[in-house]
Design a protein around this motif. Structure first.
Motif, mmCIF file in Angstrom:
data_model
loop_
_atom_site.group_PDB
_atom_site.id
_atom_site.type_symbol
_atom_site.label_atom_id
_atom_site.label_comp_id
_atom_site.label_asym_id
_atom_site.label_seq_id
_atom_site.Cartn_x
_atom_site.Cartn_y
_atom_site.Cartn_z
ATOM 1 N N SER A 261 12.848 -39.179 14.146
ATOM 2 C CA SER A 261 12.923 -38.213 13.054
ATOM 3 C C SER A 261 11.605 -37.482 12.899
ATOM 4 O O SER A 261 10.550 -37.948 13.364
ATOM 5 C CB SER A 261 13.279 -38.915 11.739
ATOM 6 O OG SER A 261 12.211 -39.763 11.320
ATOM 7 N N PHE A 262 11.648 -36.327 12.247
ATOM 8 C CA PHE A 262 10.452 -35.559 11.909
ATOM 9 C C PHE A 262 10.785 -34.653 10.737
ATOM 10 O O PHE A 262 11.956 -34.371 10.449
ATOM 11 C CB PHE A 262 9.945 -34.748 13.100
ATOM 12 C CG PHE A 262 10.887 -33.659 13.550
ATOM 13 C CD1 PHE A 262 10.747 -32.354 13.107
ATOM 14 C CD2 PHE A 262 11.922 -33.946 14.436
ATOM 15 C CE1 PHE A 262 11.613 -31.358 13.527
ATOM 16 C CE2 PHE A 262 12.788 -32.954 14.857
ATOM 17 C CZ PHE A 262 12.640 -31.658 14.404
ATOM 18 N N GLU A 263 9.756 -34.214 10.027
ATOM 19 C CA GLU A 263 9.963 -33.346 8.876
ATOM 20 C C GLU A 263 10.430 -31.971 9.336
ATOM 21 O O GLU A 263 9.950 -31.448 10.340
ATOM 22 C CB GLU A 263 8.675 -33.216 8.060
ATOM 23 C CG GLU A 263 8.218 -34.502 7.401
ATOM 24 C CD GLU A 263 9.205 -34.995 6.357
ATOM 25 O OE1 GLU A 263 9.955 -34.158 5.817
ATOM 26 O OE2 GLU A 263 9.240 -36.212 6.097
ATOM 27 N N GLN B 156 7.922 -28.983 10.039
ATOM 28 C CA GLN B 156 6.894 -29.103 11.063
ATOM 29 C C GLN B 156 7.109 -28.127 12.216
ATOM 30 O O GLN B 156 6.155 -27.722 12.877
ATOM 31 C CB GLN B 156 6.856 -30.542 11.600
ATOM 32 C CG GLN B 156 6.345 -31.559 10.575
ATOM 33 C CD GLN B 156 6.302 -32.965 11.127
ATOM 34 O OE1 GLN B 156 6.697 -33.210 12.261
ATOM 35 N NE2 GLN B 156 5.814 -33.903 10.329
ATOM 36 N N LEU B 157 8.366 -27.766 12.484
ATOM 37 C CA LEU B 157 8.678 -26.893 13.614
ATOM 38 C C LEU B 157 9.768 -25.903 13.218
ATOM 39 O O LEU B 157 10.641 -26.223 12.403
ATOM 40 C CB LEU B 157 9.168 -27.721 14.820
ATOM 41 C CG LEU B 157 8.157 -28.646 15.500
ATOM 42 C CD1 LEU B 157 8.860 -29.466 16.568
ATOM 43 C CD2 LEU B 157 7.008 -27.857 16.108
ATOM 44 N N PHE C 256 8.741 -31.510 22.187
ATOM 45 C CA PHE C 256 8.295 -30.154 22.430
ATOM 46 C C PHE C 256 9.483 -29.205 22.310
ATOM 47 O O PHE C 256 10.596 -29.514 22.762
ATOM 48 C CB PHE C 256 7.686 -30.025 23.833
ATOM 49 C CG PHE C 256 6.433 -30.831 24.030
ATOM 50 C CD1 PHE C 256 5.183 -30.241 23.925
ATOM 51 C CD2 PHE C 256 6.495 -32.189 24.328
ATOM 52 C CE1 PHE C 256 4.029 -30.984 24.114
ATOM 53 C CE2 PHE C 256 5.352 -32.941 24.523
ATOM 54 C CZ PHE C 256 4.115 -32.333 24.407
ATOM 55 N N VAL C 257 9.218 -28.058 21.700
ATOM 56 C CA VAL C 257 10.265 -27.044 21.578
ATOM 57 C C VAL C 257 10.442 -26.364 22.919
ATOM 58 O O VAL C 257 9.457 -25.920 23.539
ATOM 59 C CB VAL C 257 9.894 -26.009 20.498
ATOM 60 C CG1 VAL C 257 10.948 -24.897 20.431
ATOM 61 C CG2 VAL C 257 9.760 -26.692 19.140
ATOM 62 N N LEU D 118 4.472 -25.732 20.795
ATOM 63 C CA LEU D 118 5.091 -26.239 19.565
ATOM 64 C C LEU D 118 5.533 -27.675 19.806
ATOM 65 O O LEU D 118 6.501 -27.938 20.511
ATOM 66 C CB LEU D 118 6.287 -25.371 19.169
ATOM 67 C CG LEU D 118 5.990 -23.915 18.828
ATOM 68 C CD1 LEU D 118 7.267 -23.157 18.518
ATOM 69 C CD2 LEU D 118 5.034 -23.838 17.641
ATOM 70 N N ARG D 119 4.799 -28.604 19.265
ATOM 71 C CA ARG D 119 5.075 -30.016 19.454
ATOM 72 C C ARG D 119 4.917 -30.746 18.139
ATOM 73 O O ARG D 119 4.284 -30.253 17.195
ATOM 74 C CB ARG D 119 4.137 -30.624 20.505
ATOM 75 C CG ARG D 119 2.662 -30.554 20.127
ATOM 76 C CD ARG D 119 1.775 -31.215 21.173
ATOM 77 N NE ARG D 119 2.041 -32.625 21.281
ATOM 78 C CZ ARG D 119 1.510 -33.557 20.502
ATOM 79 N NH1 ARG D 119 0.672 -33.218 19.523
ATOM 80 N NH2 ARG D 119 1.804 -34.827 20.697
#
Length: 361
Positions: A326-328, A331-332, A282-283, A289-290
């Motif tokens: 990791s994440f793209e 996405q955020l 979560f931001v 925003l998750r």
């Protein structure tokens, strides 16, 4: 009159005021609303940790192997670079002059070797052959003069000294002829093999000196180690670049096409986390925003805690297990170095029967 009525009334008023003040002070104050709504995990049982966003290549601190004044900076913050692309250059006038000197020495060594390999010159053969012919003619003349004297019937017509002089002249002419013939043969044979080997060794040594100077010159230009984006630039032309590890790196570089989150899990909860466990981030400041996270790896070494959240109840004298997810990037709306709240699905605290199974994974 004042003592009888006013003083008692004033005392009573003071008591009433004190009682009312105490009553108002004992009222329960409403709880302050949080600046932002806290993040809520979707997992039934989880381990929470603070995550720091970093590049997928990890944040690479760019330094320099030698100390010198910076003359050029080729990139700026936000630029995308390719591996091997120049980042900045140090002053290299001295080493360039040295490289030119060594290159000249190499050219001279190559010229000497080429001269030895091309010997003999075509122009040198005719003069040598002419000297041989001259020596042959001189020898024939000396033999002819000796023969004339030896054919005389009257030995008294010539002295013994003159006869000996003519014989010595023939021997001298023979030696001169052999010398001319040897010089011609030596010239036609070309360079001595050992001379060529010595010249080749000199060329190899000069080439090594040039490569050494070129390598030293290359050290004055710092190149990008990987494809990535320039995250920080802390050096300017005219400033002295100090070699070695620095508290503030000269440049910060990383591959940000895909972002990593380095999650610190308290050592007391480390046993609850399984390798490959799902997680979500979560931001901070906006719990809406998750994003789900993809497991990358667990760092096998537990390190002292360095990433602090600022919570008053946070323990700073503890060690943490670092887990990478990791994440793209798209996405955020987040940036490298930003903190995130991360929840990792884990075994319940009461479930201690699965510790062995978790460790075996």
């Amino acid at each position: 009159m004042i003592r009888k009525y006013m003083l008692p009334l004033a005392a009573i008023a003071g008591v009433v005021f004190a009682v009312m003040t105490v009553i108002r002070g004992q009222k329960t104050l409403p709880a302050a609303q949080p600046v932002a709504s806290p993040a809520l995990s979707s997992f039934v049982s989880y381990v929470a940790g603070a995550g720091i966003i970093e590049a997928s290549s990890e944040n690479i601190s760019i330094g320099t192997p030698i100390g010198n004044v910076v003359t050029e900076v080729f990139v700026k913050v936000g630029d995308r670079v390719k591996a091997g692309q120049p980042l900045f250059r140090l002053r290299d006038s001295v080493i360039r002059a040295e490289l030119a000197t060594r290159q000249a020495a190499l050219d001279a060594a190559n010229a000497r070797l080429s001269r030895l390999r091309s010997m003999p010159r075509p122009e040198e053969i005719p003069p040598a052959e002419a000297r041989v012919a001259e020596a042959e003619s001189f020898l024939a003349d000396m033999r002819n003069q000796l023969s004339l004297i030896e054919q005389l019937t009257d030995k008294r017509a010539v002295s013994q000294e003159e006869l000996d002089r003519r014989r010595f002249a023939v021997q001298t002419a023979q030696a001169r002829l052999r010398t001319a013939q040897s010089e011609l043969a030596l010239l036609k044979a070309g360079s001595w093999r050992q001379d060529i080997l010595v010249a080749e060794a000199e060329v190899a040594s000069a080439q090594a000196q040039v490569r050494l100077a070129q390598a030293e010159l290359d050290r004055h230009t710092v190149l990008a180690p990987v494809d990535g984006q320039v995250l920080q630039v802390k050096i300017r032309p005219g400033e002295y670049a100090q070699p070695g590890p620095l508290a503030t790196p000269l440049m910060l570089l990383g591959d940000v096409e895909r972002l990593y989150v380095r999650v610190d899990v308290d050592e007391n909860d480390a046993w609850r986390v399984a390798r490959g466990a799902p997680a979500e981030a979560f931001v901070r400041g906006n719990a809406s925003l998750r994003t789900p996270l993809t497991f990358v790896r667990i760092e096998p070494y537990v390190v002292p805690k360095r990433s602090l959240t600022g919570d008053s109840t946070e323990r700073v004298d503890t060690r943490v297990l670092q887990i990478l997810y990791s994440f793209e990037r798209d996405q955020l709306p987040v940036y490298v170095g930003q903190q995130m709240d991360v929840f990792i699905e884990a075994r319940p605290v009461s479930d201690v029967s699965g510790v062995t199974a978790l460790n075996s994974r």
